[in-house]
Design an enzyme around this catalytic site. Structure first.
Site, PDB file in Angstrom:
ATOM      1  N   HIS A 127      61.515  48.001  86.386  1.00 53.51           N
ATOM      2  CA  HIS A 127      60.880  48.026  87.693  1.00 53.51           C
ATOM      3  C   HIS A 127      61.716  48.894  88.640  1.00 53.51           C
ATOM      4  CE1 HIS A 127      58.355  46.810  90.948  1.00 53.51           C
ATOM      5  NE2 HIS A 127      59.428  46.526  91.663  1.00 53.51           N
ATOM      6  N   ASN A 153      60.657  44.756  80.677  1.00 48.87           N
ATOM      7  CA  ASN A 153      59.995  45.605  81.670  1.00 48.87           C
ATOM      8  C   ASN A 153      61.053  46.306  82.504  1.00 48.87           C
ATOM      9  OD1 ASN A 153      57.841  46.652  83.297  1.00 48.87           O
ATOM     10  ND2 ASN A 153      58.326  45.127  84.869  1.00 48.87           N
ATOM     11  N   ASP A 165      57.012  40.991  87.595  1.00 43.23           N
ATOM     12  CA  ASP A 165      58.341  41.532  87.927  1.00 43.23           C
ATOM     13  C   ASP A 165      59.319  40.413  88.289  1.00 43.23           C
ATOM     14  OD1 ASP A 165      57.337  44.148  87.590  1.00 43.23           O
ATOM     15  OD2 ASP A 165      56.647  44.221  89.657  1.00 43.23           O
TER      16      ASP A 165
HETATM   17  C1  GAR Z   1      58.602  53.875  86.579  1.00 44.74           C
HETATM   18  O1  GAR Z   1      59.218  54.190  87.806  1.00 44.74           O
HETATM   19  C2  GAR Z   1      58.613  52.383  86.337  1.00 44.74           C
HETATM   20  O2  GAR Z   1      59.780  51.754  86.794  1.00 44.74           O
HETATM   21  C3  GAR Z   1      57.413  51.954  87.143  1.00 44.74           C
HETATM   22  O3  GAR Z   1      56.452  52.923  86.846  1.00 44.74           O
HETATM   23  C4  GAR Z   1      57.100  54.167  86.633  1.00 44.74           C
HETATM   24  C5  GAR Z   1      56.605  54.768  85.342  1.00 44.74           C
HETATM   25  O4  GAR Z   1      57.107  56.048  85.148  1.00 44.74           O
HETATM   26  N1  GAR Z   1      56.989  50.624  86.829  1.00 44.74           N
HETATM   27  C6  GAR Z   1      56.544  49.748  87.729  1.00 44.74           C
HETATM   28  O5  GAR Z   1      56.380  50.012  88.896  1.00 44.74           O
HETATM   29  C7  GAR Z   1      56.264  48.358  87.176  1.00 44.74           C
HETATM   30  N2  GAR Z   1      56.049  47.427  88.229  1.00 44.74           N
HETATM   31  P1  GAR Z   1      57.048  56.725  83.728  1.00 44.74           P
HETATM   32  O6  GAR Z   1      55.604  56.605  83.241  1.00 44.74           O
HETATM   33  O7  GAR Z   1      57.421  58.160  83.987  1.00 44.74           O
HETATM   34  O8  GAR Z   1      58.006  56.029  82.825  1.00 44.74           O
END
Ligand code: GAR
Length: 226
Positions: A110, A108, A146
């Protein structure tokens, strides 16, 4: 042989794009066998189609329980032949059933320096807390959100005038660099988990990149082309 992976998304899919780009550049030795979204309107599905990748929507709302939803995903992932699961902005909590189906093979990303600010609003919480440094983390997934052992982190400066969007975009640029690198280490079978510790065979030393407001420290550092 490339590492066969399923990429799970819920939204824009910019991390998915960075993984696709590195694969197409011949830098990341992986093959995406399936892109799975729990949201029908996720733009990442469009990205997958553009690159000829098999993609599928499994809407969590149409299942009676988290386990039923996870079971449907497990089947699709297994049917695709994927050996690893890459969570790229996938905004659902996974059950132990799912996690235990791919032991040590789920990653994952984060958008915060874990263990700070877990959850769905990492960038907003960091900006609201007015931290001076934030960043992003790639980790193995365990049963807590996370939480699993950390593979790589990148730290970026945070400023008084930052809002979640400006801080988030500085973080996202680094996400796009560290995630493909972490997946490449998994593909090369160079990661070993020992408790909370992830040992990376021949890992590069810390790397300083960029300048001024765009500076970052990445640890372990990135290898060539990442
Ligand atoms: C990213 O910033 C990722 O780190 C976050 O969602 C976004 C997805 O962006 N994930 C979380 O917050 C998980 N807890 P993307 O769809 O453009 O890759």
């Amino acid at each position: 042989m490339p590492l066969k992976t399923a990429v799970l998304i819920s939204g824009s899919g910019s991390n998915l794009q960075s993984i696709i780009d590195r694969i197409e550049q011949g830098v990341l030795n992986a093959q995406i066998t399936l892109v799975l979204s729990n949201k029908s309107n996720a733009f990442g599905l469009e990205r997958a189609s553009r690159h000829g990748l098999k993609n599928k929507i499994i809407e969590h709302a149409s299942f009676r329980s988290r386990e039923d939803f996870d079971q449907a995903m497990i089947k699709e992932i297994r049917d695709s032949g994927a050996e690893a699961v890459i969570l790229a902005g996938f905004m659902r909590i996974l059950t132990p059933l799912f996690i235990n189906s791919f032991p040590g093979r789920i990653l994952n990303i984060h958008p915060a320096l874990l263990p700070s600010f877990p959850g769905v609003h990492g960038q907003k919480q960091a900006a609201d807390y007015a931290v001076k440094i934030s960043g992003c983390s790639v980790h193995f997934v365990d049963e807590k959100m996370d939480h699993g052992p950390i593979i790589i982190q990148a730290a970026v400066p945070a400023f008084a005038q930052d809002d979640p969007k400006s801080l988030g975009s500085r973080i996202l640029a680094l996400e796009h660099r560290i995630y493909p690198q972490a997946i490449q280490w998994l593909a090369q079978d160079r990661l070993r988990i020992a408790g909370r510790r992830v040992e990376i065979q021949n890992s590069p030393g810390p790397l300083l990149v960029g300048k001024d407001k765009d500076s970052a420290i990445i640890c372990p550092g990135l290898e060539k082309n990442f």
